[in-house]
Design a protein around this motif. Structure first.
Motif, short mmCIF file in Angstrom:
data_model
loop_
_atom_site.label_atom_id
_atom_site.label_comp_id
_atom_site.label_asym_id
_atom_site.label_seq_id
_atom_site.Cartn_x
_atom_site.Cartn_y
_atom_site.Cartn_z
N ASP A 148 0.90 -1.13 -0.10
CA ASP A 148 -0.10 -0.12 -0.06
C ASP A 148 0.85 1.20 -0.08
N THR A 149 0.57 2.16 -1.01
CA THR A 149 1.19 3.35 -0.74
C THR A 149 0.92 4.13 0.36
N VAL A 150 2.14 4.64 0.94
CA VAL A 150 1.93 5.49 2.37
C VAL A 150 2.50 6.93 2.14
N GLU A 151 3.09 7.17 1.14
CA GLU A 151 3.78 8.38 0.79
C GLU A 151 4.20 8.80 -0.69
N VAL A 152 3.65 9.79 -1.27
CA VAL A 152 4.11 9.94 -2.84
C VAL A 152 5.36 10.98 -2.80
N LEU A 153 6.53 10.46 -3.33
CA LEU A 153 7.56 11.14 -3.54
C LEU A 153 7.55 11.91 -4.80
N GLU A 154 7.16 11.36 -5.80
CA GLU A 154 6.98 12.16 -7.07
C GLU A 154 5.38 11.97 -7.57
N ALA A 155 4.47 12.83 -7.72
CA ALA A 155 3.10 12.39 -7.94
C ALA A 155 2.87 12.75 -9.67
N SER A 156 1.88 11.97 -9.99
CA SER A 156 1.40 12.01 -11.34
C SER A 156 0.49 13.26 -11.49
N ALA A 157 0.34 13.88 -12.43
CA ALA A 157 -0.44 14.81 -12.85
C ALA A 157 -1.98 14.41 -12.62
N ASP A 158 -2.28 13.30 -12.53
CA ASP A 158 -3.66 12.60 -12.61
C ASP A 158 -4.11 12.33 -11.07
N ARG A 159 -3.17 12.63 -10.28
CA ARG A 159 -3.53 12.44 -8.76
C ARG A 159 -4.38 13.54 -8.28
N VAL A 160 -5.37 13.32 -7.65
CA VAL A 160 -6.42 14.30 -7.09
C VAL A 160 -6.60 14.22 -5.54
N GLU A 161 -7.41 14.81 -4.96
CA GLU A 161 -7.57 14.84 -3.49
C GLU A 161 -8.70 13.81 -3.20
N HIS A 162 -8.50 12.61 -2.53
CA HIS A 162 -9.54 11.61 -2.36
C HIS A 162 -10.86 12.29 -1.90
N PRO A 163 -12.17 11.77 -2.49
CA PRO A 163 -13.30 12.36 -1.87
C PRO A 163 -13.77 11.79 -0.54
N TRP A 164 -13.19 10.83 0.08
CA TRP A 164 -13.48 10.13 1.34
C TRP A 164 -12.52 9.82 1.95
N ALA A 165 -12.24 10.73 3.28
CA ALA A 165 -11.11 10.50 3.91
C ALA A 165 -10.80 9.27 4.48
N PRO A 166 -11.77 8.27 5.17
CA PRO A 166 -11.40 6.80 5.63
C PRO A 166 -10.58 6.17 4.35
N ALA A 167 -10.94 6.44 3.29
CA ALA A 167 -10.64 5.59 2.05
C ALA A 167 -9.30 5.91 1.65
N ASP A 168 -8.70 7.29 1.95
CA ASP A 168 -7.64 7.88 1.51
C ASP A 168 -6.34 7.36 2.15
N ALA A 169 -5.61 6.75 1.20
CA ALA A 169 -4.42 5.61 1.84
C ALA A 169 -3.31 6.70 2.54
N LEU A 170 -3.07 7.81 1.83
CA LEU A 170 -2.00 8.67 2.44
C LEU A 170 -2.51 9.09 3.97
N ALA A 171 -3.85 9.91 4.15
CA ALA A 171 -4.30 10.10 5.34
C ALA A 171 -4.31 9.00 6.31
N ALA A 172 -4.78 7.82 5.72
CA ALA A 172 -4.90 6.72 6.79
C ALA A 172 -3.47 6.30 7.26
N ALA A 173 -2.21 6.41 6.53
CA ALA A 173 -1.15 6.07 6.81
C ALA A 173 -0.52 7.15 8.02
N LYS A 174 -0.87 8.33 7.65
CA LYS A 174 -0.32 9.31 8.82
C LYS A 174 -1.19 9.05 10.03
N ALA A 175 -2.22 8.44 9.97
CA ALA A 175 -3.27 8.30 11.28
C ALA A 175 -2.86 6.90 11.90
#
Length: 448
Positions: free
Chosen positions: A69-96
């Protein structure tokens, strides 16, 4: 001579916890392919071209491949956007310090890019499993919301130790509390079931028809929960909502309030769907798929049709309309409950024959000629025996509705081996923000 004592196998070394990866092509199942020291790693919550830090979730040092599972993005794609649902956001979940909720694994990807990637995945499955090269375009259903949210008319939740609604992490028994389900229609969120103490339940399933008719809440009891407790739980749910207790192991459905089924509408037809019975999940799916089926199969007056894996009769009713009283439609469904619903939904059609049983067995026992066949199998697909049985009836056309590109591609390969051809293919994004998709193919006999 004494037999040597058996040696204990060496323990498998653990995989490293965190690894840095460069992400490659998408893979079926919601993953993206990367490599770490020559080993394939299937990574979730990433995008092609990205460089990420990922946590290995499955596989030891001796495993042929790992999952991560991705926990941090070091170089992001131009197609990456903010996730619409916080509990399913892998980056936010990793921080928590927790895993993300499953079921919205593409939420970090722009919708247009989601559909492009799904097309690539579908095309790869066709090439690998059916040996067919074909470019695939994924369509949004007409009337879809711009944000791809608010489409699920069915939702399932676990119940945590505190009695509150929760959902599982991917491939895990871990439950994560939820306060909203953005993929669901408003009628599900408006119930606010997450505000209730549902202690005594193992899980809760909700069906809220897209036409606004009465929702149904299914309460799945935990071991030892009494009927009295279930009745009290039903009282906590908003008035005007049907509530039933459902025991999956026995299939037993007990009415607690209202009715044990929901009323669905598609076109001029109404359908009842009992308990956890199958109905297309996306609010626009029945109209989208029925239109595709009718256009692709083009049933004619007086023809003999078969609707296989027919469920509650979504396609059967429209096919019966088209063939008229001089035609015939054979409806086959394996689930006794769904077949019972079909009998109620289609009782006014004298030209429909409803048979409950395994599709392959029913086809072997039926001798009638078929002019056209519609297949809508479960995710596992129809399988070789069913494909052979369908082809042996020599219909002029087969319409194949599929919810999994891999099983469809496999079954398409069976048809191609029998001399059939893929006449047309449409793929619909009926599961936005997830890796899933729905397709409809028109297959016709070859000339050889």
């Amino acid at each position: 001579m004494t037999e040597p004592a058996p040696t204990r196998p060496a323990p498998t070394a653990p995989a490293p916890q965190l690894i840095e990866l460069s992400i490659g092509a998408p893979a079926h199942g919601g993953h993206f392919v990367a490599r770490h020291e020559g080993r394939v790693v299937f990574v979730r919550h990433a995008l092609p071209g990205e460089r990420v830090l990922a946590r290995v979730t499955d596989g030891g040092a001796d495993a042929g491949f790992w999952r991560a599972d991705t926990v941090e993005v070091l170089e992001a794609s131009a197609d990456r956007v903010e996730h619409p649902w916080a509990p399913a956001d892998a980056l936010a979940a990793a921080k928590a310090g927790r895993p993300p909720v499953g079921g919205a694994e593409f939420g970090h990807i722009a919708l247009a890019a989601q559909r492009r990637l799904k097309g690539e995945i579908f095309a790869e499955q066709l090439q690998r499993l059916a040996k067919l090269e074909r470019e695939v375009t994924v369509e949004a259903p007409e009337g879809e919301y711009d944000d791809g949210l608010g489409w699920r008319t069915r939702a399932a939740f676990g119940v945590g130790p505190d009695g509150r609604l929760a959902m599982h992490a991917h491939r895990s028994d871990e439950l994560i509390p939820v306060q909203v389900m953005p993929l669901a229609v408003d009628a599900i969120n408006d119930l606010r079931l997450w505000d209730l103490d549902l202690t005594g339940l193992e899980r809760v399933e909700v069906a809220a028809p897209a036409d606004g008719s009465t929702p149904l809440v299914l309460l799945v009891p935990a071991a030892g929960t009494t009927p009295k407790r279930l009745a009290k739980l039903a009282e906590r749910i908003e008035p005007g909502v049907s509530v039933a207790a459902w025991e999956p192991e026995s299939g037993r459905l007990t009415r607690l309030r209202g009715r044990t089924w929901v009323a669905e509408t598609s076109g001029a037809h109404q359908y009842r769907v009992t308990g956890d019975g199958f109905w297309q999940i996306h609010r626009l799916a029945p109209a989208t798929l029925t239109s595709a089926v009718m256009d692709g199969v083009a049933p004619r007056a007086g023809e003999r049709m078969a609707d296989l894996y027919a469920g509650a009769g979504l396609f059967t009713a429209r096919l019966a309309d088209a063939v008229g009283v001089t035609g015939n439609v054979l409806s086959v469904e394996g689930s006794p409950a769904a077949s019972k619903d079909a009998r109620k939904n289609l009782h006014g059609f004298g030209q429909i024959e409803i048979v409950q049983g395994k599709v392959e067995r029913v086809l072997r026992s039926q001798a009638q000629v078929l002019d056209a066949v519609v297949l809508d199998p479960p995710r596992a697909g129809a399988g070789k025996a069913v494909v052979q049985a369908v082809a042996s009836r020599k219909p002029r056309v087969v319409g194949y509705v599929a919810c999994d590109p891999a099983s469809f591609a496999r079954d398409l390969g069976y048809f191609l081996q029998l001399g059939w051809k893929l006449d047309s293919l449409r793929v619909f994004d009926l599961y936005p923000h997830t890796h899933h998709m729905e397709s409809f193919a028109v297959l016709t006999p070859g000339t050889n």
